[in-house]
Design a protein around this motif. Sequence first.
Motif, PDB file in Angstrom:
ATOM      1  N   UNK A  98      -8.147  -5.224 -28.696  1.00 37.00           N
ATOM      2  CA  UNK A  98      -8.604  -4.039 -29.577  1.00 37.00           C
ATOM      3  C   UNK A  98      -8.583  -2.698 -28.622  1.00 37.00           C
ATOM      4  N   UNK A  99      -8.033  -1.818 -29.350  1.00 38.22           N
ATOM      5  CA  UNK A  99      -7.913  -0.394 -28.762  1.00 38.22           C
ATOM      6  C   UNK A  99      -8.770   0.785 -29.535  1.00 38.22           C
ATOM      7  N   UNK A 100      -9.600   1.251 -28.944  1.00 42.17           N
ATOM      8  CA  UNK A 100     -10.213   2.444 -29.508  1.00 42.17           C
ATOM      9  C   UNK A 100      -9.546   3.756 -29.101  1.00 42.17           C
ATOM     10  N   UNK A 101      -9.026   4.290 -29.572  1.00 40.42           N
ATOM     11  CA  UNK A 101      -8.079   5.541 -29.374  1.00 40.42           C
ATOM     12  C   UNK A 101      -8.690   6.832 -29.681  1.00 40.42           C
ATOM     13  N   UNK A 102      -9.290   7.587 -28.768  1.00 36.50           N
ATOM     14  CA  UNK A 102      -9.926   8.830 -29.057  1.00 36.50           C
ATOM     15  C   UNK A 102      -9.416   9.990 -28.015  1.00 36.50           C
ATOM     16  N   UNK A 104     -12.380  15.175 -16.895  1.00 39.32           N
ATOM     17  CA  UNK A 104     -11.349  14.219 -17.332  1.00 39.32           C
ATOM     18  C   UNK A 104     -10.965  13.291 -16.289  1.00 39.32           C
ATOM     19  N   UNK A 105     -11.361  13.653 -15.054  1.00 35.61           N
ATOM     20  CA  UNK A 105     -10.802  12.650 -14.021  1.00 35.61           C
ATOM     21  C   UNK A 105     -11.880  11.455 -13.674  1.00 35.61           C
ATOM     22  N   UNK A 106     -13.099  11.757 -14.368  1.00 39.42           N
ATOM     23  CA  UNK A 106     -14.069  10.801 -14.112  1.00 39.42           C
ATOM     24  C   UNK A 106     -14.207   9.537 -14.786  1.00 39.42           C
ATOM     25  N   UNK A 107     -12.931   8.916 -15.220  1.00 37.80           N
ATOM     26  CA  UNK A 107     -13.052   7.625 -16.056  1.00 37.80           C
ATOM     27  C   UNK A 107     -13.415   6.546 -15.166  1.00 37.80           C
ATOM     28  N   UNK A 108     -14.314   5.851 -15.963  1.00 38.58           N
ATOM     29  CA  UNK A 108     -15.043   4.655 -15.567  1.00 38.58           C
ATOM     30  C   UNK A 108     -13.835   3.554 -16.066  1.00 38.58           C
ATOM     31  N   UNK A 109     -13.425   2.924 -15.057  1.00 38.20           N
ATOM     32  CA  UNK A 109     -12.240   2.016 -15.146  1.00 38.20           C
ATOM     33  C   UNK A 109     -12.778   0.771 -16.091  1.00 38.20           C
ATOM     34  N   UNK A 110     -13.830   0.106 -15.519  1.00 33.97           N
ATOM     35  CA  UNK A 110     -14.525  -0.951 -16.264  1.00 33.97           C
ATOM     36  C   UNK A 110     -15.840  -0.938 -16.522  1.00 33.97           C
ATOM     37  N   UNK A 111     -16.378  -1.362 -17.749  1.00 35.51           N
ATOM     38  CA  UNK A 111     -17.670  -1.385 -17.952  1.00 35.51           C
ATOM     39  C   UNK A 111     -18.063  -2.791 -18.643  1.00 35.51           C
ATOM     40  N   UNK A 145      -8.977  -8.727 -25.110  1.00 38.97           N
ATOM     41  CA  UNK A 145      -9.107  -7.539 -24.322  1.00 38.97           C
ATOM     42  C   UNK A 145      -9.387  -6.408 -25.083  1.00 38.97           C
ATOM     43  N   UNK A 146     -10.432  -5.488 -24.584  1.00 38.78           N
ATOM     44  CA  UNK A 146     -10.803  -4.266 -25.240  1.00 38.78           C
ATOM     45  C   UNK A 146     -10.641  -2.909 -24.425  1.00 38.78           C
ATOM     46  N   UNK A 147     -10.078  -1.854 -24.744  1.00 40.58           N
ATOM     47  CA  UNK A 147      -9.950  -0.797 -24.153  1.00 40.58           C
ATOM     48  C   UNK A 147     -10.272   0.424 -24.900  1.00 40.58           C
ATOM     49  N   UNK A 148     -10.552   1.563 -24.194  1.00 46.34           N
ATOM     50  CA  UNK A 148     -11.195   2.866 -24.828  1.00 46.34           C
ATOM     51  C   UNK A 148     -10.016   3.763 -24.182  1.00 46.34           C
ATOM     52  N   UNK A 166       2.024   3.985 -23.194  1.00 45.04           N
ATOM     53  CA  UNK A 166       1.853   3.956 -21.688  1.00 45.04           C
ATOM     54  C   UNK A 166       0.911   2.896 -21.606  1.00 45.04           C
ATOM     55  N   UNK A 167      -0.194   2.877 -22.300  1.00 49.31           N
ATOM     56  CA  UNK A 167      -1.060   1.807 -22.106  1.00 49.31           C
ATOM     57  C   UNK A 167      -0.369   0.308 -22.541  1.00 49.31           C
ATOM     58  N   UNK A 168       0.176   0.192 -23.886  1.00 47.14           N
ATOM     59  CA  UNK A 168       1.050  -0.973 -24.111  1.00 47.14           C
ATOM     60  C   UNK A 168       1.830  -1.463 -23.115  1.00 47.14           C
ATOM     61  N   UNK A 169       2.718  -0.448 -22.505  1.00 52.56           N
ATOM     62  CA  UNK A 169       3.587  -0.982 -21.397  1.00 52.56           C
ATOM     63  C   UNK A 169       2.962  -1.120 -20.130  1.00 52.56           C
ATOM     64  N   UNK A 170       1.934  -0.592 -19.508  1.00 49.32           N
ATOM     65  CA  UNK A 170       1.426  -0.794 -18.347  1.00 49.32           C
ATOM     66  C   UNK A 170      -0.152  -1.298 -18.235  1.00 49.32           C
ATOM     67  N   UNK A 171      -0.994  -1.102 -19.149  1.00 48.33           N
ATOM     68  CA  UNK A 171      -2.409  -1.635 -19.151  1.00 48.33           C
ATOM     69  C   UNK A 171      -3.268  -0.866 -18.117  1.00 48.33           C
ATOM     70  N   UNK A 172      -2.598   0.465 -17.830  1.00 48.56           N
ATOM     71  CA  UNK A 172      -3.498   0.956 -16.888  1.00 48.56           C
ATOM     72  C   UNK A 172      -4.224   2.322 -17.451  1.00 48.56           C
ATOM     73  N   UNK A 173      -4.321   2.415 -18.523  1.00 52.44           N
ATOM     74  CA  UNK A 173      -5.095   3.421 -19.025  1.00 52.44           C
ATOM     75  C   UNK A 173      -6.453   3.426 -19.472  1.00 52.44           C
ATOM     76  N   UNK A 174      -7.092   4.338 -19.375  1.00 50.67           N
ATOM     77  CA  UNK A 174      -8.572   4.360 -20.262  1.00 50.67           C
ATOM     78  C   UNK A 174      -9.539   3.245 -19.384  1.00 50.67           C
ATOM     79  N   UNK A 175     -10.593   2.782 -20.388  1.00 52.69           N
ATOM     80  CA  UNK A 175     -11.576   2.081 -19.600  1.00 52.69           C
ATOM     81  C   UNK A 175     -11.466   0.711 -20.347  1.00 52.69           C
ATOM     82  N   UNK A 176     -11.616  -0.429 -19.448  1.00 53.56           N
ATOM     83  CA  UNK A 176     -11.651  -1.734 -20.050  1.00 53.56           C
ATOM     84  C   UNK A 176     -13.041  -2.218 -20.192  1.00 53.56           C
ATOM     85  N   UNK A 177     -13.332  -2.914 -21.070  1.00 49.88           N
ATOM     86  CA  UNK A 177     -14.531  -3.432 -21.470  1.00 49.88           C
ATOM     87  C   UNK A 177     -14.630  -4.751 -21.178  1.00 49.88           C
TER      88      UNK A 177
END
Length: 264
Positions: A182-186, A198-205, A240-243, A251-262
């Motif tokens: 599940x991907x929440x894109x915003x 924008x650099x203060x991304x919380x990688x895991x919650x 898997x769930x990401x924001x 980039x996310x689909x290919x690398x799974x390095x983007x955003x915040x993972x729940x």
Amino acid sequence: MQEKLFVVKIGGALIDDEELLNQFLEQFSEIKEKKILVHGGGKLATTLADKLGIEQKLINGRRITDKDTLDIVAMVYAGGINKNIVAKLQQKKCKAIGFSGADANLIKAKKREHEEIDFGFVGDIEKKSINKKLISKLLKLGLVPVFSAITHDKKGHLFNTNADTIASVLAQALSVKYDVELLYCFDKEGVLEDVDNPQSVIKNISEEEFSTLKDEGKLHKGILPKLENALGAIKNNVNKVFLIKETQLKNHIENHHEGTEICL
């Protein structure tokens, strides 16, 4: 091994920006695995209501959907916005098919009940609300369902339903048959500890971390419903769930390095 399925949700800010929407749909169309797109509304419904002189009522920041407002959101969400997205996806050789929850009884809702507030034509859903058997058949045909935020009660009534919730519950219901991501894109890089950085991304919650961040007032109120729905998904067998930022889908689909993972 279960087949992969992406459930992707986009919101109004992206829908209101035609250039960004086109770029996003290009990336979405390139996803090779099975996929579903869920979209919210944009400013169009509010703009149209203003033009028609239909007052938009809010109680404690929550929109009340009266009959006139329902007519507008059904027309705009399930009509104009949904078909515009479907047409753009066809242009990109993606076999999209647009739905409201009423179509083929795909998402059945019940009127929201509240002790003090009548929200009007607002519908709530749960896992059993989803016609997962028929959606699975559509996916097997190579079709890409595109859902608007309109549901129904099978009694002839339409409902306005939160699109974040629709995405979460679709992902939960279909996790029985698929390996669902599940991907929440915003419009942010992910969940930010400092909304102005924008650099203060919380990688895991996790749920515990969410409660702590919420209690400490570190989360912008606009992100809370997304996080609550994301946590509901990860606790109900969604793999898997990401924001993520909407421009980073590929980039996310290919690398799974983007955003915040729940996480659990």
